[in-house]
Design a protein around this motif. Sequence first.
Motif, PDB file in Angstrom:
ATOM      1  N   LEU A 196       0.840  -1.193   0.000  1.00 14.23           N
ATOM      2  CA  LEU A 196       0.000   0.000   0.000  1.00 14.23           C
ATOM      3  C   LEU A 196       0.879   1.249   0.000  1.00 14.23           C
ATOM      4  O   LEU A 196       0.601   2.225  -0.693  1.00 14.23           O
ATOM      5  N   TYR A 197       1.961   1.179   0.754  1.00  8.57           N
ATOM      6  CA  TYR A 197       2.917   2.291   0.764  1.00  8.57           C
ATOM      7  C   TYR A 197       3.484   2.497  -0.633  1.00  8.57           C
ATOM      8  O   TYR A 197       3.651   3.631  -1.090  1.00  8.57           O
ATOM      9  N   HIS A 198       3.787   1.405  -1.332  1.00  9.73           N
ATOM     10  CA  HIS A 198       4.324   1.485  -2.695  1.00  9.73           C
ATOM     11  C   HIS A 198       3.310   2.134  -3.641  1.00  9.73           C
ATOM     12  O   HIS A 198       3.676   2.963  -4.474  1.00  9.73           O
ATOM     13  N   HIS A 199       2.044   1.771  -3.520  1.00  7.46           N
ATOM     14  CA  HIS A 199       1.016   2.379  -4.364  1.00  7.46           C
ATOM     15  C   HIS A 199       0.890   3.878  -4.085  1.00  7.46           C
ATOM     16  O   HIS A 199       0.665   4.664  -4.998  1.00  7.46           O
ATOM     17  N   ARG A 200       1.025   4.247  -2.833  1.00  2.00           N
ATOM     18  CA  ARG A 200       0.900   5.665  -2.468  1.00  2.00           C
ATOM     19  C   ARG A 200       2.156   6.461  -2.793  1.00  2.00           C
ATOM     20  O   ARG A 200       2.091   7.667  -3.032  1.00  2.00           O
ATOM     21  N   ASN A 201       3.307   5.778  -2.760  1.00  2.00           N
ATOM     22  CA  ASN A 201       4.597   6.460  -2.964  1.00  2.00           C
ATOM     23  C   ASN A 201       5.386   5.713  -4.035  1.00  2.00           C
ATOM     24  O   ASN A 201       6.435   5.132  -3.775  1.00  2.00           O
ATOM     25  N   ILE A 202       4.872   5.744  -5.245  1.00  2.00           N
ATOM     26  CA  ILE A 202       5.408   4.926  -6.327  1.00  2.00           C
ATOM     27  C   ILE A 202       6.850   5.276  -6.685  1.00  2.00           C
ATOM     28  O   ILE A 202       7.582   4.480  -7.256  1.00  2.00           O
ATOM     29  N   ASP A 203       7.287   6.478  -6.307  1.00  2.00           N
ATOM     30  CA  ASP A 203       8.642   6.918  -6.655  1.00  2.00           C
ATOM     31  C   ASP A 203       9.670   6.594  -5.569  1.00  2.00           C
ATOM     32  O   ASP A 203      10.851   6.912  -5.709  1.00  2.00           O
ATOM     33  N   ASP A 204       9.253   5.957  -4.488  1.00  2.00           N
ATOM     34  CA  ASP A 204      10.179   5.633  -3.403  1.00  2.00           C
ATOM     35  C   ASP A 204      10.870   4.309  -3.722  1.00  2.00           C
ATOM     36  O   ASP A 204      10.311   3.224  -3.533  1.00  2.00           O
ATOM     37  N   ARG A 205      12.107   4.384  -4.189  1.00  2.00           N
ATOM     38  CA  ARG A 205      12.826   3.204  -4.634  1.00  2.00           C
ATOM     39  C   ARG A 205      13.173   2.254  -3.497  1.00  2.00           C
ATOM     40  O   ARG A 205      13.500   1.090  -3.733  1.00  2.00           O
ATOM     41  N   ARG A 206      13.094   2.708  -2.264  1.00  2.00           N
ATOM     42  CA  ARG A 206      13.473   1.870  -1.120  1.00  2.00           C
ATOM     43  C   ARG A 206      12.556   0.666  -0.939  1.00  2.00           C
ATOM     44  O   ARG A 206      12.937  -0.310  -0.280  1.00  2.00           O
ATOM     45  N   VAL A 207      11.350   0.727  -1.501  1.00  2.00           N
ATOM     46  CA  VAL A 207      10.412  -0.385  -1.312  1.00  2.00           C
ATOM     47  C   VAL A 207      10.126  -1.132  -2.615  1.00  2.00           C
ATOM     48  O   VAL A 207       9.180  -1.901  -2.703  1.00  2.00           O
ATOM     49  N   LEU A 208      10.955  -0.902  -3.635  1.00  2.00           N
ATOM     50  CA  LEU A 208      10.767  -1.614  -4.897  1.00  2.00           C
ATOM     51  C   LEU A 208      11.285  -3.042  -4.827  1.00  2.00           C
ATOM     52  O   LEU A 208      10.816  -3.922  -5.545  1.00  2.00           O
ATOM     53  N   ASN A 209      12.274  -3.269  -3.978  1.00  2.00           N
ATOM     54  CA  ASN A 209      12.874  -4.598  -3.856  1.00  2.00           C
ATOM     55  C   ASN A 209      12.937  -5.036  -2.402  1.00  2.00           C
ATOM     56  O   ASN A 209      13.039  -4.204  -1.505  1.00  2.00           O
ATOM     57  N   ALA A 210      12.903  -6.346  -2.208  1.00  2.00           N
ATOM     58  CA  ALA A 210      12.909  -6.901  -0.846  1.00  2.00           C
ATOM     59  C   ALA A 210      14.324  -7.035  -0.299  1.00  2.00           C
ATOM     60  O   ALA A 210      15.285  -7.208  -1.055  1.00  2.00           O
ATOM     61  N   GLY A 211      14.428  -6.957   1.008  1.00  2.00           N
ATOM     62  CA  GLY A 211      15.702  -7.143   1.695  1.00  2.00           C
ATOM     63  C   GLY A 211      15.799  -8.544   2.274  1.00  2.00           C
ATOM     64  O   GLY A 211      14.840  -9.320   2.221  1.00  2.00           O
ATOM     65  N   PRO A 212      16.956  -8.898   2.862  1.00  2.00           N
ATOM     66  CA  PRO A 212      17.173 -10.246   3.396  1.00  2.00           C
ATOM     67  C   PRO A 212      16.123 -10.702   4.402  1.00  2.00           C
ATOM     68  O   PRO A 212      15.751 -11.878   4.423  1.00  2.00           O
ATOM     69  N   LEU A 213      15.638  -9.780   5.232  1.00  2.00           N
ATOM     70  CA  LEU A 213      14.670 -10.172   6.252  1.00  2.00           C
ATOM     71  C   LEU A 213      13.294 -10.499   5.675  1.00  2.00           C
ATOM     72  O   LEU A 213      12.431 -11.046   6.369  1.00  2.00           O
ATOM     73  N   MET A 214      13.089 -10.155   4.403  1.00  2.00           N
ATOM     74  CA  MET A 214      11.875 -10.597   3.725  1.00  2.00           C
ATOM     75  C   MET A 214      12.163 -11.816   2.857  1.00  2.00           C
ATOM     76  O   MET A 214      11.334 -12.714   2.727  1.00  2.00           O
ATOM     77  N   ILE A 215      13.368 -11.848   2.259  1.00  2.00           N
ATOM     78  CA  ILE A 215      13.707 -12.912   1.312  1.00  2.00           C
ATOM     79  C   ILE A 215      13.798 -14.277   1.985  1.00  2.00           C
ATOM     80  O   ILE A 215      13.169 -15.255   1.535  1.00  2.00           O
ATOM     81  N   TYR A 216      14.527 -14.376   3.089  1.00  2.00           N
ATOM     82  CA  TYR A 216      14.789 -15.694   3.672  1.00  2.00           C
ATOM     83  C   TYR A 216      13.555 -16.359   4.299  1.00  2.00           C
ATOM     84  O   TYR A 216      13.344 -17.573   4.115  1.00  2.00           O
ATOM     85  N   PRO A 217      12.721 -15.627   5.028  1.00  2.00           N
ATOM     86  CA  PRO A 217      11.479 -16.268   5.495  1.00  2.00           C
ATOM     87  C   PRO A 217      10.606 -16.735   4.329  1.00  2.00           C
ATOM     88  O   PRO A 217       9.986 -17.802   4.403  1.00  2.00           O
ATOM     89  N   MET A 218      10.590 -15.933   3.245  1.00  2.00           N
ATOM     90  CA  MET A 218       9.788 -16.307   2.075  1.00  2.00           C
ATOM     91  C   MET A 218      10.331 -17.578   1.432  1.00  2.00           C
ATOM     92  O   MET A 218       9.566 -18.462   1.027  1.00  2.00           O
ATOM     93  N   VAL A 219      11.659 -17.701   1.341  1.00  2.00           N
ATOM     94  CA  VAL A 219      12.278 -18.895   0.763  1.00  2.00           C
ATOM     95  C   VAL A 219      11.896 -20.138   1.570  1.00  2.00           C
ATOM     96  O   VAL A 219      11.536 -21.183   1.003  1.00  2.00           O
ATOM     97  N   ILE A 220      11.955 -20.028   2.886  1.00  2.00           N
ATOM     98  CA  ILE A 220      11.609 -21.166   3.749  1.00  2.00           C
ATOM     99  C   ILE A 220      10.164 -21.596   3.536  1.00  2.00           C
ATOM    100  O   ILE A 220       9.865 -22.784   3.382  1.00  2.00           O
ATOM    101  N   ILE A 221       9.275 -20.615   3.483  1.00  2.00           N
ATOM    102  CA  ILE A 221       7.841 -20.908   3.305  1.00  2.00           C
ATOM    103  C   ILE A 221       7.580 -21.539   1.944  1.00  2.00           C
ATOM    104  O   ILE A 221       6.833 -22.517   1.824  1.00  2.00           O
ATOM    105  N   LEU A 222       8.198 -20.994   0.891  1.00  2.00           N
ATOM    106  CA  LEU A 222       7.949 -21.483  -0.469  1.00  2.00           C
ATOM    107  C   LEU A 222       8.605 -22.833  -0.739  1.00  2.00           C
ATOM    108  O   LEU A 222       8.091 -23.626  -1.530  1.00  2.00           O
ATOM    109  N   MET A 223       9.742 -23.083  -0.092  1.00  2.00           N
ATOM    110  CA  MET A 223      10.462 -24.334  -0.349  1.00  2.00           C
ATOM    111  C   MET A 223       9.968 -25.492   0.513  1.00  2.00           C
ATOM    112  O   MET A 223      10.215 -26.655   0.179  1.00  2.00           O
TER     113      MET A 223
END
Length: 230
Positions: free
Chosen positions: A91-118
């Motif tokens: 929702l923050y991304h939709h409201r602030n489309i020009d904020d590049r800080r939330v365009l890509n995920a960081g490690p604390l989002m990537i690794y939990p997601m990998v565990i869940i998906l794998m």
Amino acid sequence: MMKENTIVQTHPWLIKILGSKNPGHAFVATIPLYVVFISYVVKIESYLLAIGLFFLALLYWSFIEYAIHRWPYHTRFKNKKLRWFFETFHLYHHRNIDDRRVLNAGPLMIYPMVIILMMPIYIILRGNLFLVSAFGIGLALSYNFYECVHFLIHYKKFESGYFSYIQKYHLHHHYKNWNKNFGNTSHLWDVILGTYDKKYKVFNVTEEYEREMITEKRQKKEQTSLLLIN
């Protein structure tokens, strides 16, 4: 949508640890995964099976990116705490489309997601780490591709080719119809699951939309800096 605060607005410091400045940072975060997966894949007995699992992983991720975008990110949960959590970046991304800080995920989002998906893949393949790793490489590569695509379509305007198509597709979702075109790298699952809106084909990325892109914002900052210097 109601102007409710998201978790990153309530706790802005989270952006630094949950997000990445660009897809390069996201790729660096996944390097340990590649090292582990490759160390197993090189010992696999059936490379044909490994190739099949690799391509199956590409299809799997294409659905995952669609599913996450359509349901957790675009479901208006009645519970405020659930909304606050699941709408974290999106929702923050939709409201602030020009904020590049939330365009890509960081490690604390990537690794939990990998565990869940794998986890379901690990169960289906009965804990065979060689086969799981073949699948994992495909999943990691498709994920990194997704991160690159999402960054680039908000980076600059593309005039032709794949990036022009996917940019119009994604920005039509942003600016014209939040309830359609959830795919970030293709329209495959939108077509299959009935959320495809072909109107994106006549959507034009005008100067108004370009002004929200990273290159335009950077140029403005540089021009402002030059004016201040002069």
